[in-house]
Design an enzyme around this catalytic site. Structure first.
Site, PDB file in Angstrom:
ATOM      1  N   TRP A 107       0.826  -1.210   0.000  1.00 24.03           N
ATOM      2  CA  TRP A 107       0.000   0.000   0.000  1.00 24.03           C
ATOM      3  C   TRP A 107       0.858   1.257   0.000  1.00 24.03           C
ATOM      4  O   TRP A 107       0.561   2.214  -0.707  1.00 24.03           O
ATOM      5  CB  TRP A 107      -0.993  -0.006   1.171  1.00 24.03           C
ATOM      6  N   ASP A 146      -1.739   6.582   6.309  1.00 25.51           N
ATOM      7  CA  ASP A 146      -2.767   5.641   5.861  1.00 25.51           C
ATOM      8  C   ASP A 146      -3.007   4.677   7.031  1.00 25.51           C
ATOM      9  O   ASP A 146      -2.170   3.840   7.333  1.00 25.51           O
ATOM     10  CB  ASP A 146      -2.255   4.891   4.624  1.00 25.51           C
ATOM     11  N   LYS A 204     -12.012  -2.045   6.609  1.00 29.53           N
ATOM     12  CA  LYS A 204     -11.134  -2.860   7.446  1.00 29.53           C
ATOM     13  C   LYS A 204     -11.582  -2.837   8.909  1.00 29.53           C
ATOM     14  O   LYS A 204     -11.522  -3.834   9.577  1.00 29.53           O
ATOM     15  CB  LYS A 204      -9.679  -2.393   7.347  1.00 29.53           C
TER      16      LYS A 204
HETATM   17  C1  LIG Z   1      -6.986  -2.127   1.995  1.00 29.19           C
HETATM   18  C2  LIG Z   1      -5.991  -1.053   2.115  1.00 29.19           C
HETATM   19  C3  LIG Z   1      -5.904  -0.016   1.176  1.00 29.19           C
HETATM   20  C4  LIG Z   1      -6.762   0.039  -0.052  1.00 29.19           C
HETATM   21  O1  LIG Z   1      -8.022   0.428   0.264  1.00 29.19           O
HETATM   22  P1  LIG Z   1      -9.169   0.611  -0.851  1.00 29.19           P
HETATM   23  O2  LIG Z   1     -10.260   1.195  -0.024  1.00 29.19           O
HETATM   24  O3  LIG Z   1      -9.447  -0.723  -1.408  1.00 29.19           O
HETATM   25  O4  LIG Z   1      -8.662   1.558  -1.876  1.00 29.19           O
HETATM   26  C5  LIG Z   1      -4.963   0.967   1.391  1.00 29.19           C
HETATM   27  N1  LIG Z   1      -4.158   0.958   2.453  1.00 29.19           N
HETATM   28  C6  LIG Z   1      -4.200  -0.028   3.378  1.00 29.19           C
HETATM   29  C7  LIG Z   1      -3.280   0.011   4.543  1.00 29.19           C
HETATM   30  C8  LIG Z   1      -5.122  -1.051   3.236  1.00 29.19           C
HETATM   31  O5  LIG Z   1      -5.179  -2.034   4.152  1.00 29.19           O
END
Ligand SMILES: *Cc1c(COP(=O)(O)O)cnc(C)c1O
Length: 355
Positions: free
Chosen positions: A100, A167, A191
């Site tokens: 990511w 993030d 998540k």
């Molecule tokens: C799942 C995830 C993403 C991607 O998220 P989307 O909503 O599918 O774009 C980005 N960063 C992390 C840390 C993730 O676990």
């Protein structure tokens, strides 16, 4: 019986939330209308949006500190470029701790110079780099707090004199941090908060409006702030379910209490991974292990089929590792009960006894 859901994302949500959410789809707040067939500008939904924003800030202890909470669309993946669009004038620094982070770097490079201050790619991202230098002539520093795919998690964050962007898609609301260290936090809902379809962005307003480029309205945080996340039709259902989850968290005593619960689950899981001679953890540096996603392998891969069958029979779902790591990944988000971890540990012990 509900399965023991270790899915990495979209992932388990509290059962009580799912029940309230399904009721709201049929009849929202006794209005004899569905949540998804009323105007997003009607009072009942505006209340939902406001409550979701308020709870998000409250759980992060960021109320009245100059932050705004937004519920946007496009996933965390759109934030990879929106962050750069809004904050990157010349140069930014990124810590690369996995897939990511790498994707965030790739998007940001479209907008300016990106310095990768450190990377754990040399060991397939199984650790968190430490002791790296961050240049001071940058617009912001970006990191990923929890690496969902590899199962590493940052325990410490650097001190920087520029805005810090993080993030937190896969560990938001799972542990107490000094969130005021961060100037922009983003997280895809699916998540630890709600269904896919909305992304929480918490941003300190004072960092915005400093780049010289023209920003398209839909990608401009300032536009979304000025319209209270209602510049266009928001993802009403995902926002509502996120609000329910944040309410549920509140009832459980907030992030500090869920952190205790998450620590217990992680200790039980890693305790077994370390003890059981048939398994090996993917992340060898113990302090870098994620409390959300435990990655591990069976040492004797010929036992995989048997182990998979045993898991299936025990009602375990979503334990497969990401294709870039292989093996297994037990995701233990907020809503996963300790009981589910116990069931998995029992299966691991049974395999050891029988093999
Ligand atoms: C799942 C995830 C993403 C991607 O998220 P989307 O909503 O599918 O774009 C980005 N960063 C992390 C840390 C993730 O676990």
């Amino acid at each position: 019986m509900k399965k023991h859901n270790f899915s990495a994302g979209p992932c388990i949500l509290p059962q009580s939330v799912l029940e309230k959410a399904s009721e709201a789809v049929k009849n929202f707040n006794g209005l004899d209308l569905s949540l998804i067939e009323i105007s997003h500008r009607s009072k009942p939904f505006v209340d939902v949006m406001e409550r979701a924003q308020e709870l998000a800030l409250k759980h992060l202890n960021l109320q009245d500190k100059g932050y705004k909470a937004l519920f946007l669309q496009g996933g965390a993946s759109l934030e990879f470029l929106m962050v750069a669009y809004n904050l990157l004038e010349k140069k930014a620094a990124y810590l690369n701790t996995g897939t990511w982070s790498s994707k965030a770097i790739k998007e940001a490079r479209l907008f300016g110079e990106i310095v990768e201050v450190a990377s754990s790619k040399d060991q397939n991202f199984n650790y968190i780099p430490k002791n790296y230098a961050i240049p001071s002539d940058i617009d912001y520093f970006h990191c990923t707090s929890n690496n969902t795919i590899f199962g590493t998690q940052m325990q410490n964050f650097p001190e920087v004199s520029v805005p810090m962007v993080c993030d937190m898609s896969s560990d938001i609301f799972s542990r107490v941090l000094d969130f005021s260290k961060f100037d922009l936090i983003y997280a895809g809902a699916q998540k630890n908060m709600g269904p896919a379809g909305t992304t929480l962005v918490v941003v300190k307003e004072e960092i915005l409006g400093k780049v010289s480029r023209t920003i398209p309205s839909m990608l401009d945080y300032k536009v979304h702030i000025s319209k209270d996340s209602m510049f266009n039709t928001p993802a009403v259902f995902p926002v509502y379910v996120s609000m329910l989850t944040l309410d549920w968290l509140q009832e459980l005593g907030g992030v500090a209490n869920i952190e205790k619960h998450n620590t217990k689950k992680a200790e039980m899981m890693y305790g077994e991974i370390d003890r059981n001679p048939f398994f090996k953890g993917f992340v060898t540096n113990k302090e870098d292990r994620s409390k959300m996603n435990a990655t591990f392998n069976l040492l004797d891969t010929s036992l995989e089929e048997r182990f998979n069958t045993m898991c299936r029979e025990a009602g375990i779902n979503g334990l497969n590792g990401h294709r870039s790591v292989g093996g297994y990944r037990a995701s233990m988000y907020n809503a996963l009960p300790l009981e589910s971890v116990k069931v998995l540990v029992d299966v691991m012990q049974t395999l050891e006894k029988q093999a």
